[in-house]
Write a protein that holds these residues in place. Structure first.
Motif, PDB file in Angstrom:
ATOM      1  N   SER A  51       0.829  -1.213   0.000  1.00  0.00           N
ATOM      2  CA  SER A  51       0.000   0.000   0.000  1.00  0.00           C
ATOM      3  C   SER A  51       0.859   1.257   0.000  1.00  0.00           C
ATOM      4  N   ASP A  52       1.934   1.232   0.791  1.00  0.00           N
ATOM      5  CA  ASP A  52       2.782   2.410   0.938  1.00  0.00           C
ATOM      6  C   ASP A  52       4.202   1.963   1.251  1.00  0.00           C
ATOM      7  N   VAL A  53       5.163   2.841   0.968  1.00  0.00           N
ATOM      8  CA  VAL A  53       6.576   2.564   1.223  1.00  0.00           C
ATOM      9  C   VAL A  53       7.183   3.799   1.860  1.00  0.00           C
ATOM     10  N   PHE A  54       7.975   3.604   2.914  1.00  0.00           N
ATOM     11  CA  PHE A  54       8.715   4.720   3.491  1.00  0.00           C
ATOM     12  C   PHE A  54       9.996   4.204   4.112  1.00  0.00           C
ATOM     13  N   VAL A  55      10.895   5.129   4.441  1.00  0.00           N
ATOM     14  CA  VAL A  55      12.195   4.769   4.995  1.00  0.00           C
ATOM     15  C   VAL A  55      12.277   5.285   6.420  1.00  0.00           C
ATOM     16  N   ILE A  56      12.757   4.432   7.323  1.00  0.00           N
ATOM     17  CA  ILE A  56      13.047   4.838   8.693  1.00  0.00           C
ATOM     18  C   ILE A  56      14.563   4.967   8.783  1.00  0.00           C
ATOM     19  N   THR A  98       3.963  -1.256   3.761  1.00  0.00           N
ATOM     20  CA  THR A  98       2.748  -1.514   4.533  1.00  0.00           C
ATOM     21  C   THR A  98       1.685  -2.125   3.635  1.00  0.00           C
ATOM     22  N   GLY A  99       0.743  -2.811   4.271  1.00  0.00           N
ATOM     23  CA  GLY A  99      -0.364  -3.408   3.541  1.00  0.00           C
ATOM     24  C   GLY A  99      -1.105  -4.380   4.434  1.00  0.00           C
ATOM     25  N   ARG A 118       7.573  -7.028  -9.003  1.00  0.00           N
ATOM     26  CA  ARG A 118       7.412  -5.640  -9.431  1.00  0.00           C
ATOM     27  C   ARG A 118       7.014  -5.600 -10.895  1.00  0.00           C
ATOM     28  N   ALA A 119       6.042  -4.779 -11.223  1.00  0.00           N
ATOM     29  CA  ALA A 119       5.561  -4.665 -12.600  1.00  0.00           C
ATOM     30  C   ALA A 119       6.664  -4.130 -13.506  1.00  0.00           C
ATOM     31  N   ALA A 128       4.135   1.185  -4.364  1.00  0.00           N
ATOM     32  CA  ALA A 128       2.766   0.734  -4.097  1.00  0.00           C
ATOM     33  C   ALA A 128       2.288  -0.108  -5.265  1.00  0.00           C
ATOM     34  N   GLY A 129       1.609  -1.206  -4.951  1.00  0.00           N
ATOM     35  CA  GLY A 129       1.124  -2.110  -5.984  1.00  0.00           C
ATOM     36  C   GLY A 129       2.009  -3.334  -6.191  1.00  0.00           C
ATOM     37  N   ASP A 130       3.268  -3.267  -5.733  1.00  0.00           N
ATOM     38  CA  ASP A 130       4.129  -4.441  -5.815  1.00  0.00           C
ATOM     39  C   ASP A 130       3.560  -5.524  -4.887  1.00  0.00           C
TER      40      ASP A 130
END
Length: 110
Positions: free
Chosen positions: A30-35, A43-44, A61-62, A104-106
């Protein structure tokens, strides 16, 4: 044999669907972020299967070759858990994976 008895037998002879845990793990990102200094988080909601911390996963991955990564941590609502199952909303932490490598979408699967 009466109609009611025949229909009852038909109804009770329908096989039960397989439990979601019997399928391989699957999560659509759903979402990607870096810590900072921890890694990349995707996330998803888990669509099928079970995933344990430390598992090796494939990220499909498309239009690009798939990636292989190790799950460094699994989090649910700000707490770390050892595993996640179908229906859980989670964040997966991957070390050594750049943000631009996942979008997102992967699909993450085992």
């Amino acid at each position: 044999m009466g109609l009611f008895k025949r229909r009852s037998q038909e109804l009770f002879s329908i096989p039960e669907p397989a439990a979601p845990q019997s399928a391989g793990f699957r999560l659509v990102v759903s979402d990607v972020f870096v810590i900072a200094q921890r890694g990349t988080v995707v996330t998803g909601t888990v669509e099928a299967g079970v995933l344990a911390m430390g598992a090796r996963v494939t990220i499909e991955r498309a239009g690009r070759p798939p990636l292989t990564a190790e799950v460094a941590a699994i989090e649910m609502v700000r707490r770390t858990v050892r595993s996640a199952a179908a229906g859980d909303s989670i964040g997966l932490l991957f070390k050594g994976l750049a943000r631009g490598e996942v979008t997102a979408g992967d699909v993450v699967r085992t």
